[in-house]
Every structure is written in structure tokens, then in C-alpha cells.
Design a protein around this motif. Structure first.
Motif, PDB file in Angstrom:
ATOM      1  N   MET A  81       7.810   8.054 -12.889  1.00 55.14           N
ATOM      2  CA  MET A  81       7.351   6.694 -12.557  1.00 55.14           C
ATOM      3  C   MET A  81       7.058   6.585 -11.067  1.00 55.14           C
ATOM      4  SD  MET A  81       9.326   3.078 -13.073  1.00 55.14           S
ATOM      5  CE  MET A  81      10.017   3.229 -11.416  1.00 55.14           C
ATOM      6  N   GLU A  82       5.911   6.055 -10.778  1.00 55.18           N
ATOM      7  CA  GLU A  82       5.516   5.909  -9.382  1.00 55.18           C
ATOM      8  C   GLU A  82       6.426   4.883  -8.699  1.00 55.18           C
ATOM      9  OE1 GLU A  82       1.657   4.224  -8.522  1.00 55.18           O
ATOM     10  OE2 GLU A  82       1.114   6.039  -7.423  1.00 55.18           O
ATOM     11  N   LYS A  83       6.968   5.223  -7.550  1.00 54.92           N
ATOM     12  CA  LYS A  83       7.901   4.300  -6.908  1.00 54.92           C
ATOM     13  C   LYS A  83       7.185   3.234  -6.078  1.00 54.92           C
ATOM     14  CE  LYS A  83      12.347   6.495  -6.925  1.00 54.92           C
ATOM     15  NZ  LYS A  83      12.086   7.779  -7.590  1.00 54.92           N
ATOM     16  N   ALA A  84       6.072   3.594  -5.472  1.00 55.45           N
ATOM     17  CA  ALA A  84       5.354   2.593  -4.666  1.00 55.45           C
ATOM     18  C   ALA A  84       4.560   1.679  -5.587  1.00 55.45           C
ATOM     19  CB  ALA A  84       4.435   3.291  -3.672  1.00 55.45           C
ATOM     20  N   SER A  85       4.601   0.412  -5.293  1.00 59.63           N
ATOM     21  CA  SER A  85       3.958  -0.571  -6.163  1.00 59.63           C
ATOM     22  C   SER A  85       2.496  -0.770  -5.805  1.00 59.63           C
ATOM     23  CB  SER A  85       4.697  -1.906  -6.039  1.00 59.63           C
ATOM     24  OG  SER A  85       3.930  -2.932  -6.624  1.00 59.63           O
ATOM     25  N   ARG A  86       1.676  -0.931  -6.847  1.00 57.68           N
ATOM     26  CA  ARG A  86       0.262  -1.267  -6.638  1.00 57.68           C
ATOM     27  C   ARG A  86      -0.002  -2.732  -6.972  1.00 57.68           C
ATOM     28  NH1 ARG A  86      -2.871   3.250  -5.585  1.00 57.68           N
ATOM     29  NH2 ARG A  86      -1.725   5.202  -5.843  1.00 57.68           N
TER      30      ARG A  86
ATOM     31  N   HIS B 205      10.668 -13.397  -5.350  1.00 57.31           N
ATOM     32  CA  HIS B 205       9.984 -12.505  -4.427  1.00 57.31           C
ATOM     33  C   HIS B 205      10.960 -11.796  -3.491  1.00 57.31           C
ATOM     34  CE1 HIS B 205       6.241 -13.998  -5.896  1.00 57.31           C
ATOM     35  NE2 HIS B 205       6.499 -15.234  -5.518  1.00 57.31           N
ATOM     36  N   ALA B 206      10.531 -10.618  -3.084  1.00 56.51           N
ATOM     37  CA  ALA B 206      11.376  -9.806  -2.213  1.00 56.51           C
ATOM     38  C   ALA B 206      11.262 -10.253  -0.755  1.00 56.51           C
ATOM     39  CB  ALA B 206      10.973  -8.337  -2.326  1.00 56.51           C
ATOM     40  N   VAL B 207      12.135  -9.660   0.024  1.00 50.57           N
ATOM     41  CA  VAL B 207      12.168  -9.757   1.484  1.00 50.57           C
ATOM     42  C   VAL B 207      12.531 -11.156   1.988  1.00 50.57           C
ATOM     43  CG1 VAL B 207      11.133  -9.007   3.619  1.00 50.57           C
ATOM     44  CG2 VAL B 207      10.322  -8.037   1.470  1.00 50.57           C
TER      45      VAL B 207
ATOM     46  N   GLN C  92       4.732 -11.087   7.086  1.00 48.50           N
ATOM     47  CA  GLN C  92       5.047 -10.050   6.096  1.00 48.50           C
ATOM     48  C   GLN C  92       4.085 -10.109   4.906  1.00 48.50           C
ATOM     49  OE1 GLN C  92       9.250 -11.197   5.841  1.00 48.50           O
ATOM     50  NE2 GLN C  92       9.822  -9.293   6.848  1.00 48.50           N
TER      51      GLN C  92
ATOM     52  N   THR D  50       1.110  -8.586   2.990  1.00 48.29           N
ATOM     53  CA  THR D  50       0.711  -7.181   2.889  1.00 48.29           C
ATOM     54  C   THR D  50      -0.699  -6.963   2.341  1.00 48.29           C
ATOM     55  OG1 THR D  50       1.653  -7.117   0.683  1.00 48.29           O
ATOM     56  CG2 THR D  50       3.105  -6.487   2.500  1.00 48.29           C
TER      57      THR D  50
ATOM     58  N   LYS E 134      -4.125  -5.843   1.758  1.00 50.61           N
ATOM     59  CA  LYS E 134      -4.786  -4.725   2.446  1.00 50.61           C
ATOM     60  C   LYS E 134      -6.033  -5.155   3.216  1.00 50.61           C
ATOM     61  CE  LYS E 134      -3.763  -2.116  -1.707  1.00 50.61           C
ATOM     62  NZ  LYS E 134      -2.597  -1.256  -1.585  1.00 50.61           N
TER      63      LYS E 134
END
Lengths: 350, 350, 350
Positions: free
Chosen positions: B1-6, B21-23, B225, B227, B229
Motif C-alpha cells: 500500500m502506498e503510504k503517501a496520499s494522492r 482533518h489532520a495537522v 499549511q 498543500t 500543488k
């Protein structure tokens, strides 16, 4: 006697020399905000006082890399103002957590010297230590730099090349005092992938990219009171081998650390840097990407709630990391950074 | 499983889904300083502790738009990382004043979903709420974004389009607890034009312009924060429909708010945002101007010292606002923002 | 009546007029961090709480130039929004130390007016004073600016040209209350060159250069809430005599102050500015260098541990200061700043 300093040249250093660096520095919540704006850091522990307090700390700690940059910056005027290149780091350990309002000083011991065969430069090895206002060591690292000689014919000290550990032993990593992961909230931290989810050999493409602006790296490097001319003086740099201002290497380290949040969300503390190499210089306009490989994972006898993950993070410029480019490969010229470090992570028992 | 989220794609959302939500994020006086440097805010209430204390608050509050950007930023990784466009806002209310040192979290409820006829995208409607460290809701808003599907043929949830209010009712606006305008100083605030000086239909050209630099909008967007792109990755954006990095829409909102001080000096709190549209994207190099029209004014039963002024503020790029350009007119391509919001203002009885 | 202000024109001023400026401002540790990132200041007294406390202060004081810029900024909307040029400064004295958390206000008295022979402009002389939240004056200075007339034929007030001192008398310099140099650490400050090491006539090339980015000077100028259009509006400036945005003159003062650390490490307080001239405007892309000449040194009857050094610091663009270029010489067009000021320094008895 000229009052303004031109920095030390290779022949000015002596083995065992102890240099107390100038410009003590209080790191405040303002510095933390700037650090956040410069890199977009999202690790919950450093982002939220409430989160850090829930984990037993008295408030959100200063990011260890911000602390590193500040201590590093203090050493520049005496160690690397006349450096041709930053060659490497080793044995960088974070010893005590730092909090906004703490005041720091730095000193360096010269632990190695070796003239290069050209007779024009030499390598200076120093161990730099940062202390807080209570006199406690907060950080210690070895770095070596290639430094110009003032005069090619100058008499130089006897060669001594120190030995440094290939990696900090996991058992030597310091877990911040008071840290208690029983209140750790994975959802707020951003991922359920805790220590036990990482396996040696695993590779993670951190996907996102960030383009560097000149104002950004200059603001960062001044924030760290780093005075290396290569980062600031466009006129001088026109006649350098780079032809332009280059980015402080630590700026790339922090960019990579920030980008690596996507895949390493629970890697809340950089506990040690085993080694690092700035493979190519970066300049404004470069877009930084990175990927990481898990090199090792270690548990602690004394603490079942925390583990250490050793990572190699490679940062590139202008090329994606989907194919995990590495130094020595076809994309060598696009590699900016090759960093080997330990992260502390909560364990799955949570 | 890919750890980085898309990030989530349209088919990943479910009606009624509740996303924490995180952070978590502490907003400090350092963040306030950066916000000040990014926009040049001059509203006295947020600029001076002494001024805010004279108005019954415990210290200068955090600008509501800074709070908005931080809560918005938290929602980006899960709601709009794969967004094609931010389509609109509604029902944004500021519920409790926020002060430096407060820690915030955010969550979003999916309140609507509608696939577009192309089958390639869909519209996601969320209500996002920010909470402080005491668990009190400080901010709530609805936004809708057009989100890509991962796979064009993917099965999607049933269509549900929520109804949102055309405007927040003035009676639902929250007046910050403790706020007392008896100590309000018009001279220090910068104008004698209080609530009673504004009339529906009045137009104000805010005159001044400000040119956006890439480093500025990147610093701002990272501070929040956020993100997305499109704001950071120049290489990726070369192949986008814009061909370059575009500016976070909230950056334009704050620029317009800052420019609007000249003419709205006593509009000390943004109490609600009724709606907003980013008519065209902005990029580094654009110079932002703005003008405002008074849409409505409302008094409160319970408070004779404060009134609410509803405004439409339109921001342009590279053209002055002396002729009050608006969407739909000849200058359509130069319009960046069309924002409808409520300000709280002291009343003339002062 | 137009609500947005277009600032005062020459015919709007009256001799003796007392103008209370808008936008009270709390300077926080966040502002100090930004100031540090913008200039890379390294004077130990302002950099470290621990260092300042060891010298008898309650914490690191706010850099006097940051205080100057903030008070100056408040005066811009009413004094110099329509200025053609900032002509000079005089009698600038720093009266009380300022600390993070203090709140400031500013007022200006019109002390002179003189129409120019063209009939299109006039010179306005003001004395601007900053006060803290306790009502104490922290800073006072005279400046004069050439201001446009709204209408060439407008009736103007009678001419009055005030006399200002060529220099602040050393005996009028204020030594911050509580300051005690017995705990001063030269090594941490960065040099053993204390007061007694400086001799009138001595010249110091500060060596280092720093390239200005547009985002940097805009961030700085907004941080100071300075609204002069010339610094922010690239579209408007295209049709100005400069053709582009120009840098706030105070930004050059702070850059020169930061560069001058290398050679003036112990000059810990700017106690007064005797005069200053922005010889040429600066723009983004310029690289700033500077050199200083010692004009005078003075001791104090009451304090044997502190002395005052009067300096002339000249900043250039794109040319090194190894040959001490000065206004009136061949390098006239490369001179940005000619500043005359007093520094307080610890004495050798330490």
C-alpha cells in the motif's frame, strides 16, 4: 588592523582548537512561524501546542532542523566563510528538546585537518555543539568542509583525519523527556502508519514538489544568521563557478523534510542525522521533490511506545521521484541531497 | 500500500461523511506578524493589543481571515487536492474570537455530491468547521469544489445538491464576547466614517494596488499549511491549463481586505462571508486593486453601539477600480474576486 | 464625499498642525523574527534574551531601527503619500527601550513649510514622535519631504524653514535604563573591538553584500504598515520616473546596519540618527554593500562603561566598498545611502 573579518582560512585552524561562536540567539514563536511559512511543515507535534501537551510536552517543541540551522549558522563565520564546499555531516544528535523562548549558543572544536594535494585548500573537521540558556547541550554534530588557504605556500598543521560513526546507534538516540505517546492522536497527525508499518527496504515517493524562490532561501538563511556570501551576493556570485547565488544546503534538507510528511506523517522527531551530502547545488527556480527508503527500524528496551526508523531521503530538482532516482544513476545531475537520519515514531500498541 | 496520499477523488466521497482533518495548529503572534507582512493589514483592532484591550478584548484578536485560511488549509488534503476548481463559498460565520496561542482543528461534513455530465468530474459540497482547544466552534463555512474522478467510469453516489443561504442573516452574526466600543478611538482607527456613514448602493474605490510576488503567495499558502500543488510546483504547472503556478484564492481575499482599509477603516471584524467567487486565477506579477459596494446595513436589537455592513468587494488585476469594473462587463478577464461579506462597525453614537 | 483617502497635498498642511496618526501597533516577537529574516541582524543584544538579561535588561529589546520603521510607517498616509522625495532626517533620538509586546502610536507636528519655486511642490517639515502604551515617548525625529500640490495655483501657507541640529549632542543620547555592561560578553558579541578601539577618521569596509528581492522589500514595508505606492504597485510605477517599484529607503538603512555588524559588532544600540540622505533609489535586483567612517567618539560623565561612536555609513549598489566610494565622487550613481548616526558601545574597562 582591519576590523571587519574575512573569516578563517585553512592555515588559521589548529587541531583541538575550541571556538566559541558569536551571536547568541533566542528562538521564539516568531521564528517557528517563519519556519512554517518557509517550508509548510505539517508534523502535528511541532504544529500544535495542544497536540504536544497531549503528548506530555510543555508546549510544541522547536523543530529540530530549525535548531540545527541556527546552531550551524553560528559556526559559519569562523568555520566555513571561506569554504569551497560543505563535504559532509556525521554523528548529529539532538540531545534535549528546545522550546520557543530558549536562548542558544554554539561552539566548535577542530577535530581534524588535512591539506589537499593541490596545496590550495584543506579539509577542516569540526564538532559543533549547541547549548541552551541552562548550559545543557541540545545538539551536537560533526561536519567537514573544504576551506581555501589564504596563501598557497602557507605552512599547515599536521594531518589528522578523525573517525566518525557510519551511523548513530539507535540506543544513543534521545527520547525527549516527558514524551508520552498514550495521548497521541493518529487522525490529527495525519496517518495510521505508525512505527510498525515501516519495513527496511520500503521506498516512499513523497509525490509533491516545491519551487524555490530567491527571496525564500535568503529569508531562511538570514533567519539562521548564516552569513555565507554564496547565498546572498548576486554580484559576487556572477564570477563564481555557479554563476549565481546558490541555496543554503540546509534549506533543501528542510524542504525535503516538509515534503516527506506525505508518507512519514508520524515521524515526529528527527532524532539524529547519520550523514548527508549535498550532491549538487540548488538555485532559485529549482523545483524540489523527494523520496525516502527505510534503511532500518529499531525498538527500545526502555520504551515500548516509541520506535526509531532510519531513513535515506533523496531530494531532486525538476524531476519527479516516482522512479526513485539516486546518486550514481542516470539522474545524478538532478540529485540535490542524500540524507541518512533517524526518526522517532509512536508504536502500533497505541 | 502506498503510504503517501494522492488525496480523494470524486468517487471516494460519501454523503454525510465526517472527515476529521489532520495537522492541528496553534496560531501564534508570529503567524500574526507574517500575516501582517504579507498583506500590510491596518485595522487597528487586530494591529494593537492596547487598542483591543481598550475595546474590552483581552488582547488583539487573530484576523478572522487568517483563521479562515488556516482552517481552509487543513481541509485541502482530503477535500480539494484533486480539485479542478474552487467553485464557491457560502454561510461562512465567525463564531468565537481567536487569540494568539489558541490551537485549532478542523473537520468537514460532506453535504452534497453531484457528478458532472462529462463523467470525468463531480462537485463536492462540504461544511467545514474549525474548533479551538476548548472544543468551541470558531468558524463554519460551506464550500463546493469540482473534483476529478480517479476513473471516468467509476460508480458515483446519488446526486444531492444542498441548499445554502444566499446570505447569512445579520441577526445570526456573532459579536465577539466582551467587545465594547465605548473606548473605540476613531482617530487611531483611521477614520470618522462609522457604521452610520455607509449607505446601500454606495461604491468605494480603494485606490491602492499591490503587486504579487511568487515568494509572497508561496509563503502565505505554506503558512496556512495548504498543500494544493497548483500554488507550489512550477514544473507540474507547466503542463496545466494555466501554464504556471497560480495564487491561492484566499491570498487575493486577504489582499483585497487589506486594500479595502482605505475607505473601510472601521470595519474591524469580518463577521461572515455570504459568498465568493474566484472569477479568474491570479499569478505572480499581477497587481491587485479593489473596490466595494455597500449592499446592506443592519442594526442589532441588543446592541446600539455596533452595526453590520454588507459589502461586495471586487478585486481586479492590472486595472484600476476607478470605474468599478464588475464580472459580466468588458473587463471580465481582469476580475479576480467577487466577494460578498458582512463587516461589524462601531456606530456613530460614539 | 470620497471615503478612501488620497493623502494630503502641500496646500493641506498648516504650520503647527498636530496630526495623530492612525493604526496603533503592537510589536511582537513575531515582528522581531521577520526583521531578523529580512536583514540577518546579528547584534547580540537584540538577538538573545539571555544576553540582554545578562546586561541588565528584562529581555532582548526591539531593534531601534525596527521601531523607527514602524513609527515612520504610521506617518506616511498623512505626511508623505504624495511625496516626490524623502529629502532628509534630523534629530532622531531613541528615548526609551522598546520590548516585544509594547504597543505604539505616532503623531507628527508640522514644523516647517516652504513652497518650491516651480509652484508645483513644496517641502513639509515634521517632527514625528512615537509613544508606547504607557504614554512615554520612545522615539522622536524630524524629517522633510517634497510633497506635490493638488493644484499648482493653490494658495499656500507662509514659508517657515525650521532649524535643526547638525548632529544630536552626545550628552543628549539616552542610555537604556538598567543597562549594565559588567556582564557583557565580547566573545558572544563577536569582537573584542569595544569603544576604545575606534578612532575618528577610521574607515571600515564591511565587505559583505546582499541582493534585494522584490518580495523582501515588500514584506518589510508592509510589516511597517508603510503604504507608499512606489514600493508596491508595479503597474503605477511603470509610468513613474523610475519605471519600476523602488525600495523603501529604510530598508536600505536596515540592510546597511546589518552588513555593518562585520566591523561594528559591539555597536549594540543605534542611539540617534543625526542625518540621512537617500542618494539614489534602490530597486529589486540591486546588491547592497556598505562602509563606515568614524566621525567622532564621546564618553559620558555619568557612565564609564559606555561610550558613543558617531559614524557615517555609506551604502552602495552593485559596487564593492573597498575604495570607500562617497557621494560627489565618480561612483555617485551607485550610492544609495549616506547616514550619520550615533552608536552606543561598551568600553574597554570590561
Amino acid at each position: 588592523m582591519e576590523k571587519a573579518s574575512r573569516g578563517n582560512f585553512f592555515e588559521d585552524f589548529r587541531l583541538g582548537q575550541d571556538i566559541v561562536h558569536a551571536v547568541p540567539r533566542t528562538i521564539t514563536s516568531g521564528d517557528v512561524s517563519l519556519y512554517s511559512a518557509l517550508y509548510g511543515m505539517r508534523f502535528a507535534m511541532q504544529s500544535s501546542d495542544a497536540f504536544a501537551i497531549a503528548c506530555g510536552l510543555r508546549t510544541a517543541p522547536i523543530d529540530n532542523l530549525l535548531l540545527f540551522h541556527v546552531i550551524f549558522g553560528k559556526s559559519v563565520p569562523e568555520i566555513s566563510l571561506n569554504a569551497v564546499a560543505n563535504l559532509g555531516y556525521a554523528e548529529c544528535r539532538f540531545l534535549e528538546p528546545a522550546f520557543p523562548g530558549d536562548s542558544f549558543t554554539a561552539r566548535s572544536e577542530v577535530i581534524g585537518l588535512r591539506e589537499n594535494s593541490t596545496g590550495k585548500t584543506g579539509i577542516v573537521y569540526v564538532r559543533t555543539t549547541g547549548h541552551n540558556q541552562h548550559g545543557a547541550a541540545v545538539l551536537s554534530f560533526v561536519r567537514w568542509v573544504m576551506v581555501n588557504k589564504r596563501a598557497p605556500g602557507a605552512v599547515v598543521p599536521e594531518t589528522h583525519v578523525p573517525t566518525t560513526a557510519a551511523a548513530v546507534s539507535a540506543q544513543d538516540l534521545r527520547i525527549p523527556e516527558g514524551l508520552d505517546f498514550s495521548g497521541y492522536d493518529c487522525t490529527l497527525a495525519g496517518s495510521r502508519n505508525l512505527f510498525d508499518a515501516y519495513r527496511p527496504g520500503e521506498k516512499i515517493n513523497h509525490i509533491d514538489g516545491m519551487t524555490i524562490e530567491a527571496a525564500e532561501h535568503q529569508l531562511a538563511t538570514r533567519l539562521y544568521q548564516n552569513t555565507a556570501k554564496a547565498h546572498f551576493d548576486a554580484v559576487l556570485q556572477q564570477s563564481s563557478r555557479f554563476g549565481q547565488r546558490i541555496v543554503y544546503g540546509g534549506h533543501i534538507i528542510s524542504l525535503a523534510r516538509s515534503l516527506s510528511y506525505n508518507g512519514l506523517e508520524n515521524g515526529c522527531f528527527v532524532a539524529a542525522i547519520n550523514g548527508g551530502r549535498h550532491v549538487n547545488p540548488a538555485a532559485a527556480g529549482d523545483t524540489v521533490y523527494c523520496w525516502s527508503e527505510v534503511l532500518d527500524t529499531q525498538m527500545f528496551e526502555s520504551r515500548k511506545d516509541v520506535g526509531a526508523v532510519r531513513l535515506r531521503t533523496i531530494a531532486t530538482k525538476d524531476i519527479s521521484c516516482a522512479d526513485y532516482p539516486a546518486p550514481g544513476g542516470a539522474d545524478e545531475t538532478a540529485i540535490l541531497l542524500d540524507l541518512d537520519y533517524w526518526l522517532l515514531m509512536p508504536r502500533l500498541s497505541l
